[in-house]
Design a protein around this motif. Structure first.
Motif, PDB file in Angstrom:
ATOM      1  N   THR A  95      11.583  46.018 -32.950  1.00 55.98           N
ATOM      2  CA  THR A  95      12.340  44.859 -32.477  1.00 55.98           C
ATOM      3  C   THR A  95      11.506  44.071 -31.479  1.00 55.98           C
ATOM      4  O   THR A  95      10.933  44.643 -30.543  1.00 55.98           O
ATOM      5  N   ARG A  97      11.323  41.651 -28.385  1.00 50.42           N
ATOM      6  CA  ARG A  97      12.219  41.356 -27.255  1.00 50.42           C
ATOM      7  C   ARG A  97      12.158  39.866 -26.921  1.00 50.42           C
ATOM      8  O   ARG A  97      11.664  39.443 -25.882  1.00 50.42           O
ATOM      9  N   LYS A 101      16.306  38.770 -31.163  1.00 51.10           N
ATOM     10  CA  LYS A 101      15.800  40.118 -31.418  1.00 51.10           C
ATOM     11  C   LYS A 101      15.370  40.307 -32.878  1.00 51.10           C
ATOM     12  O   LYS A 101      15.901  41.143 -33.612  1.00 51.10           O
ATOM     13  N   GLU A 152       9.866  46.805 -29.311  1.00 53.83           N
ATOM     14  CA  GLU A 152      10.513  48.098 -29.109  1.00 53.83           C
ATOM     15  C   GLU A 152      10.363  48.933 -30.372  1.00 53.83           C
ATOM     16  O   GLU A 152      10.829  48.548 -31.440  1.00 53.83           O
TER      17      GLU A 152
END
Length: 772
Positions: A95, A97, A101, A152
Motif C-alpha cells: 500500500t 501511503r 491508498k 506498507e
C-alpha cells in the motif's frame, strides 16, 4: 505534339468513363487502406512489445518457489539450455501511503540482477535507499523524481525516495485484481526497491520467492520447466511461462486478433477489387478497339499505344494506392491505436507500417489495373488497323440450357427469353457480378458477426453468468467466519480465486486461474457451450472448453494440480464449461479442502437487499466494483475491436455500392445498341427496361445467397483468431443475413434507378450509327 494529343485523349476518355475509373479508384483505396490500416495495429503492438521485451531483458519463465536457496539457484543455472537465472522477491499487495491508498506491486531485486529490468524514462539507476516507480502511476498521482514515498509491506512501513520513473515489460497491461477490467494507473502500479530494503519488513531476512530464467536460443523450454519439480520439491508453487504473464498474454492476444482481422477481411477486399477491376479494365480497353485502329493507322508506335492504354490503369491504380496508404495508417491506424493506448503502456508511441504487406497489396492492385489494360491492348495489337476500325462481330448466338425444357421455355415472355439469352452470351460478366456481390455480402455478414461476437462477450459474462450486484476483494486477513458474522443484507457468495499449475499426462504445463466456491453457487451460473446449466461436481474439477482444447484433454482425463505446500495431486476433469473469456478451472470448496488446500475467500459476491456502505468502507476489503461497471470496462477493453467491426461494416457497404454501380453501368454500356434497336422497332420503355434491370436484380439476389456461406466462413475464422484467453462461438443469425441482404438490395435498387434514367435518355441516332 504526339504526346500532347495522347494526353488530351486520355483526359477525354477518363471524363467519358469517369464513373468506372472512380469506382476502381475507390475500390483500390479501400483495399489498400483497410489492409495497411489493420496491419498497422498489430505490427505496431508487436514491434513495440518485442523491442520492449528486448530492452528490459524479460525472462522466458518465472519459477515461483518459497525461499529458494542458493543451491536451488545453482542447479537451475546449470541446466543445459539455461542462459541466466536470478532470484528476486515480488508481492502484489503493498500500500502506498498517499491519498486513496493505492496498491503497488513490489519488486525487490539484488543490485547485480539484469533480468526483467525496468526501462527508466527519467531519473537515475536504483540505489540501495531509493526506488524506481511506475511512470503511469506517478503521473496519475502527481509524483515525480525526488519525492519521498512511504509504502506498507507485510504491515511494515518502508520509507524511500523516488529516484526514477520507469516502465516494466511485465506490466504492459496492468490490472490490480480480478474485479478490475481496465488498467487504473491512479490505483495500481509497480515499484522496484533494493533487496535490502524489503528485508526490514520481514524480520531482517531477504524473502526471495521467485527465480527468473532466461533460456539460450533453441533450448527446450518444456523440458527445462519439467526439471523444476526435482530441483525445488515442495518449495515449488508453479512455473509461469512468459506467455502466461497477464501483460504479455494481453499484448500477444491483441497481435493475434488484429493479425487475423488484417488477413481475413483485406483478402476479401482485394478479391472483390481484383474481380471487378479485371472486368472493368478489360471492357474499357475492348471498347477502344476502334480508337486503337485509328491510332495505328495514324502511325503511332506499338509502344506508344500500349503505354497510352496501360497508363489508364497505372494512374487510377496509383491514385487509389496513394490515398489508401495515407488513409489506412493515419485514419484507421491512429483511430484504433488511440483506443488501445489506454490499455497498454509502451516506451514509444509511433506507428509501424508493414511495408511488405503494403507492397504486396499494391502489386495486386497494379496487376489488375495496369496489367489487364496492358494485356487487353497487347492482344489487339496483332490485328490490322482496317480490322480494328470495323465494329467487332457479335458473339454467335447459341441455344441456351433452358431451351431444352420446352414446357418452361415456351411459357416465358419474350423479354424474359431475351434476358436469359443475353446473360448466357455474357457469362463472364454475370459470373464476375455475382462473385463481386457475394464477396461484398459476405464481408458485411462477417463484419456484423464480428460485432455480435465482441458485444456478446460482456453480455454473456455479466448478464447470464454472473448475477451479483458487487464484487468485493477481501483483505488477506479476512476470514470466512468474519464475513458470516457481518450478517450482510442480501445474497452472499464467497469464493477463492488464485492461480495453479496444471500438468497433463504428456507433460504439458499451464498456469491457469482457479475459482473455488460452493456447489450451490447462487450468483455464478456456469453453462456449457449449448447454454445448459452446469453444476460443480462433488469431486474433480470443471474446466473451460478453450483451456481443455489448449491442454488437449477432455472429460474423464486426469491432470495433475500443484498444491501450494505439497506435490502434485491428480484431479479428474468431470465437466466442461463454456466461458467466452478468462479461461480456467472451477471446483467446490469442499473438494478444494479434500485435496489438501485451505479455503480462504479472496472475494465476495453480493446481491444486495440493502447496500451496506459501512462494510464497503471497512478494513475487511481492499476494493470493490459493480457488475455494471465491470461490463462497461470490459466493453472499453474491447473498444478497438468494436471500432474495427464498425469500420468493416461501413467499408463493406461502400464496396457493395461501388461494385453494384460499376457492374450496372457495364451492363448498360454493353446493351446500349440493343436497347436503341428495340426502341426503334417500337418497344415501349416499360418493355425495354426489364432487359437490363432484371439481370441486375437476379445477379444481386444470387450473389447474396452465395455470400451467406462466405460470411459464415469469415465469422468462424475470426472467432478462432482471438487468442488463448477467448473462446468465441461464431453465430450468423438470420437477422444479420437480412440486414446484409437489405443493404445490398437497397443499393441494387438505387443503381437500377440510375440505369432506368440512362435507358430513358438513350440517343437512338448516336447509338445506332455505324463506325464509318
Amino acid at each position: 505534339m504526339v504526346k500532347g494529343a495522347l494526353i488530351k485523349k486520355s483526359i477525354q476518355d477518363m471524363k467519358k468513363n469517369r464513373s468506372q475509373f472512380l469506382s476502381i479508384f475507390i475500390m483500390a483505396a479501400l483495399a489498400i487502406g483497410i489492409s495497411v490500416g489493420l496491419d498497422t495495429i498489430w505490427t505496431t503492438i508487436d514491434a513495440h512489445s518485442q523491442n520492449f521485451y528486448q530492452d528490459t531483458n524479460i525472462s522466458d519463465f518465472w519459477v515461483a518457489a518459497s525461499n529458494p536457496s542458493e543451491l536451488n539457484l545453482w542447479r537451475v543455472r546449470n541446466i543445459k539450455g539455461v542462459q541466466k537465472a536470478e532470484k528476486r522477491f515480488t508481492v502484489n499487495n503493498a500500500t502506498a501511503r498517499i491519498d486513496g491508498k493505492p496498491i503497488l506491486r513490489v519488486y525487490a531485486v539484488p543490485s547485480e540482477n539484469t533480468l526483467d529490468m525496468s526501462l527508466i524514462m527519467s531519473g537515475k539507476k536504483l540505489s540501495k535507499h531509493g526506488a524506481i516507480l511506475d511512470r503511469s502511476f506517478a503521473q496519475a498521482n502527481h509524483l515525480s523524481v525526488g519525492d519521498p514515498l512511504t509504502i506498507e509491506v507485510n504491515d511494515k512501513r518502508i520509507d524511500t525516495t523516488i529516484e526514477a520513473l520507469a516502465l516494466s515489460s511485465e506490466n504492459i497491461y496492468a490490472v490490480k485484481d480480478t474485479a478490475s477490467m481496465m488498467p487504473d494507473p491512479k490505483g495500481y502500479g509497480f515499484i522496484v526497491i533494493d533487496e535490502d530494503r524489503i528485508a526490514s519488513a520481514y524480520g531482517g531476512r531477504k524473502p526471495y520467492n521467485q527465480i527468473e530464467v532466461r533460456l539460450a536460443q533453441g533450448a527446450d523450454a518444456a523440458e527445462i520447466q519439467s526439471r523444476m519439480d526435482s530441483i525445488f520439491g515442495k518449495k515449488l508453487n508453479f512455473v509461469m511461462a512468459q506467455t502466461d504473464n497477464r501483460g504479455v498474454n494481453f499484448a500477444n492476444a491483441k497481435v493475434i486478433q488484429f493479425r487475423s482481422f488484417a488477413t481475413v477481411f483485406p483478402f476479401m477486399f482485394f478479391l472483390v477489387t481484383a474481380l471487378i477491376t479485371f472486368s472493368t479494365m478489360m471492357r474499357l480497353t475492348e471498347d477502344q478497339r476502334n480508337q486503337i485502329g485509328i491510332l495505328k493507322a495514324l502511325g503511332y508506335s506499338k509502344k506508344s499505344i500500349l503505354w497510352h492504354y496501360t497508363s489508364y490503369g497505372v494512374f487510377v491504380g496509383m491514385a487509389g494506392i496513394l490515398v489508401g496508404i495515407l488513409f489506412g495508417p493515419n485514419v484507421i491506424g491512429r483511430l484504433l491505436l488511440s483506443k488501445i493506448k489506454n490499455l497498454m503502456t509502451f516506451p514509444v508511441e509511433d506507428m509501424v507500417i508493414n511495408i511488405s504487406k503494403f507492397l504486396f497489396g499494391a502489386s495486386i492492385i497494379m496487376t489488375f489495373t495496369a496489367g489487364i489494360s496492358f494485356l487487353s491492348c497487347l492482344k489487339l495489337q496483332n490485328e490490322a488497323p482496317a480490322e480494328l476500325l470495323r465494329t467487332k462481330m457479335p458473339k454467335k448466338g447459341r441455344h441456351i440450357f433452358l431451351e431444352h425444357f420446352p414446357h418452361v421455355w415456351n411459357h416465358m415472355k419474350f423479354s424474359q427469353k431475351l434476358t436469359a439469352r443475353n446473360a448466357m452470351r455474357n457469362k463472364f460478366r454475370i459470373v464476375v457480378s455475382i462473385l463481386g456481390v457475394s464477396g461484398c455480402a459476405g464481408l458485411i455478414i462477417g463484419a456484423l458477426a464480428l460485432f455480435d461476437l465482441v458485444s456478446g462477450i460482456p453480455k454473456t459474462l455479466y448478464e447470464k453468468t454472473y448475477s451479483y450486484d458487487q464484487k468485493v476483494i477481501l483483505d488477506s486477513d479476512t476470514t470466512d467466519r468474519a464475513i458470516r458474522n457481518l450478517n450482510l443484507d442480501g445474497i452472499v457468495q464467497d469464493m477463492e480465486e488464485s492461480s495453479v499449475q496444471l500438468t497433463t499426462q504428456e507433460g504439458l504445463r499451464k498456469v491457469t486461474a482457479v475459482s473455488v466456491f460452493s456447489k450451490e453457487s447462487p450468483l455464478i451460473h456456469l453453462k456449457d457451450a449449448e447454454g445448459n446449466s452446469v453444476t460443480l461436481p462433488d469431486t474433480g474439477i470443471a474446466m473451460t472448453r478453450k483451456l481443455a482444447e489448449l491442454m488437449n484433454v477432455e472429460v474423464g482425463d486426469i491432470v495433475n494440480l500443484k498444491r501450494s505446500s505439497d506435490t502434485y495431486y491428480p484431479v479428474t476433469i468431470m465437466k466442461i464449461v463454456y466461458m467466452p473469456s478468462a479461461q480456467g478451472i472451477y471446483m467446490t470448496d469442499g473438494y478444494w479442502q479434500e485435496i489438501g488446500e485451505n479455503f480462504r475467500p479472496t472475494a465476495l459476491l453480493v446481491q444486495w437487499n440493502k447496500k451496506d456502505n459501512d462494510f464497503l468502507n471497512s478494513g475487511y476489503i481492499t476494493s470493490y466494483t459493480d457488475r455494471t461497471t465491470q461490463k462497461s470496462d470490459f466493453e472499453g477493453n474491447l473498444s478497438a475491436i468494436f471500432g474495427t467491426s464498425l469500420l468493416l461494416i461501413v467499408s463493406g457497404t461502400v464496396l457493395a455500392f461501388v461494385v453494384l454501380y460499376n457492374m450496372g453501368m457495364l451492363n448498360f454500356a454493353e446493351r446500349v445498341r440493343d436497347l436503341a434497336t428495340l426502341e426503334v422497332l417500337g418497344f415501349h420503355q416499360k418493355e425495354i427496361r426489364p432487359l437490363v434491370l432484371t439481370e441486375n436484380i437476379v445477379s444481386t439476389v444470387v450473389g447474396i445467397f452465395l455470400g451467406i456461406p462466405i460470411g459464415k466462413y469469415l465469422a468462424g475464422t475470426i472467432a478462432g483468431g482471438f487468442g488463448d484467453d477467448f473462446d468465441l462461438i461464431s453465430r450468423v443469425t438470420p437477422d444479420r443475413i437480412l440486414i446484409a441482404a437489405a443493404i445490398t438490395l437497397t443499393f441494387a435498387a438505387i443503381v437500377n434507378h440510375i440505369v432506368r434514367k440512362k435507358i430513358k435518355s438513350i440517343d437512338m441516332l448516336q447509338a445506332l450509327k455505324s463506325v464509318e
